[in-house]
Design an enzyme around this catalytic site. Structure first.
Site, short mmCIF file in Angstrom:
data_model
loop_
_atom_site.label_atom_id
_atom_site.label_comp_id
_atom_site.label_asym_id
_atom_site.label_seq_id
_atom_site.Cartn_x
_atom_site.Cartn_y
_atom_site.Cartn_z
N TYR A 52 0.83 -1.22 0.00
CA TYR A 52 0.00 0.00 0.00
C TYR A 52 0.86 1.26 0.00
O TYR A 52 0.48 2.27 -0.59
CB TYR A 52 -0.98 -0.03 1.17
CG TYR A 52 -2.11 -1.00 0.95
CD1 TYR A 52 -2.11 -2.26 1.53
CD2 TYR A 52 -3.17 -0.68 0.10
CE1 TYR A 52 -3.13 -3.16 1.29
CE2 TYR A 52 -4.19 -1.58 -0.15
CZ TYR A 52 -4.17 -2.82 0.45
OH TYR A 52 -5.19 -3.73 0.19
N HIS A 105 -14.83 1.26 -0.19
CA HIS A 105 -13.69 0.38 0.10
C HIS A 105 -12.56 1.12 0.79
O HIS A 105 -11.43 0.61 0.86
CB HIS A 105 -13.18 -0.28 -1.18
CG HIS A 105 -14.14 -1.27 -1.75
ND1 HIS A 105 -14.05 -1.73 -3.05
CD2 HIS A 105 -15.22 -1.87 -1.23
CE1 HIS A 105 -15.03 -2.58 -3.28
NE2 HIS A 105 -15.76 -2.70 -2.20
N CYS A 113 -6.36 3.59 13.00
CA CYS A 113 -5.64 3.06 14.16
C CYS A 113 -6.42 1.89 14.76
O CYS A 113 -7.59 2.03 15.11
CB CYS A 113 -5.45 4.14 15.22
SG CYS A 113 -4.60 3.51 16.69
N1 APR Z 1 -12.65 2.72 -19.44
C1 APR Z 1 -13.75 2.02 -19.01
N2 APR Z 1 -13.67 0.78 -18.41
C2 APR Z 1 -12.43 0.25 -18.29
C3 APR Z 1 -11.26 0.90 -18.74
C4 APR Z 1 -11.41 2.21 -19.34
N3 APR Z 1 -10.37 2.91 -19.79
N4 APR Z 1 -10.18 0.09 -18.48
C5 APR Z 1 -10.68 -1.04 -17.89
N5 APR Z 1 -12.02 -0.94 -17.80
C6 APR Z 1 -12.96 -1.92 -17.22
C7 APR Z 1 -12.54 -3.37 -17.40
O1 APR Z 1 -13.08 -3.88 -18.61
C8 APR Z 1 -13.18 -4.05 -16.19
O2 APR Z 1 -14.50 -4.50 -16.48
O3 APR Z 1 -12.96 -1.70 -15.82
C9 APR Z 1 -13.27 -2.93 -15.15
C10 APR Z 1 -12.27 -3.06 -13.99
O4 APR Z 1 -12.59 -4.22 -13.29
P1 APR Z 1 -11.74 -4.68 -12.01
O5 APR Z 1 -10.31 -4.64 -12.34
O6 APR Z 1 -12.36 -5.97 -11.56
O7 APR Z 1 -12.00 -3.53 -10.94
P2 APR Z 1 -13.31 -3.27 -10.04
O8 APR Z 1 -14.54 -3.73 -10.70
O9 APR Z 1 -13.25 -1.86 -9.60
O10 APR Z 1 -12.97 -4.24 -8.78
C11 APR Z 1 -13.87 -4.25 -7.71
O11 APR Z 1 -12.44 -5.66 -6.43
O12 APR Z 1 -10.27 -6.17 -5.95
C12 APR Z 1 -11.43 -5.60 -5.45
O13 APR Z 1 -11.64 -3.96 -3.80
C13 APR Z 1 -11.20 -4.17 -5.09
O14 APR Z 1 -12.60 -2.27 -5.52
C14 APR Z 1 -12.08 -3.43 -6.09
C15 APR Z 1 -13.15 -4.45 -6.40
#
Ligand code: APR
Length: 234
Positions: A52, A105, A113
């Protein structure tokens, strides 16, 4: 018109913040279990802190993009009728000017803390185990919600989803609950639902309309469209 927007990692991708479920399924080279669970923190706190800390310093080097700025512009017009619920722990919505943002999140630029439950804005490393400014105990952890922990603000989120006339999901894969279930909740209370994502999400079938492409193009276009509709209706 009450609008609730859910954002995920995809809205920050064009700012240079990696998403979670890219091809290798690793989170910046780490298995999620290694860095995003309370067990991982108990087992190897230094690994978690280093992970982090690296993301916190990387965040200081990126900027909000056109999608973040478009949502800030929408808030200027809709005011209290717009709420952005974000799964992201970056501060790019706020740096673009959004004020009505709920970080379900947690936030990278905040430390929690474990001794006094105090929260403090934090921009530097935690790996050196600095004392809590409130109680002096060295029990500061990243203020992010790990797998197996309860997301923040769920009561408020349920109320806002039930009141929404329009629910819009931007840049999220729909792979992680409870966020992945928000569209069904909003639908149950009669909201219109719209997906803006690079590709169909796992929950794409629940949306009245889905537009696929980059958030940096889709979101400003959608915001202009909504503002024109709002303008011609007034
Ligand atoms: N514009 C629009 N969408 C996009 C772009 C872009 N430039 N780049 C990627 N994406 C899309 C991908 O196709 C995918 O469907 O964004 C999505 C990202 O998905 P994840 O990586 O799974 O992220 P997220 O959905 O935010 O994850 C949810 O999972 O790991 C945990 O806590 C973490 O908040 C996170 C949660």
């Amino acid at each position: 018109m009450k609008v609730v927007v859910l954002t995920g990692a995809g809205i920050s991708a064009e700012s240079g913040v990696p998403t979670f479920r890219d091809a290798d399924g690793l989170w910046e080279g780490h298995r999620v279990e290694e860095v995003a669970t309370p067990e991982a923190y108990d087992h190897a706190p230094m690994t978690v802190h280093r992970f982090y800390d690296a993301r916190r310093s990387a965040l200081l080097g990126v900027q909000p993009n056109a999608a973040h700025h478009a949502l800030a512009r929408l808030e200027e017009v809709l005011g209290d009728d717009l709420l952005v619920i974000t799964q992201n722990i970056d501060d790019l919505h706020e740096r673009a000017g959004s004020r009505r943002v709920l970080h379900m999140h947690g936030e990278l630029l905040s430390a929690l803390c474990r001794a006094c439950d105090g929260r403090v804005r934090w921009e530097s490393d935690l790996v050196d185990l600095p004392p809590c400014p409130g109680c002096g105990v060295t029990e500061l952890r990243p203020d992010v919600v790990w797998f197996g922990e309860v997301p923040y603000g769920m009561d408020r989120i349920s109320i806002e989803l039930a009141r929404a006339d329009l629910f819009v999901s931007i840049g999220t894969s729909g792979a992680v609950y409870p966020a992945a279930g928000f569209v069904q909740h909003a639908l149950r209370y009669g909201a219109r639902t719209l997906e803006l994502n690079l590709e169909p999400s796992e929950g794409t079938a629940w949306f009245h309309e889905a537009r696929h492409g980059r958030a940096g193009e889709l979101v400003p276009h959608w915001v202009e469209e909504l503002l024109e509709t709002a303008h011609s209706a007034s």
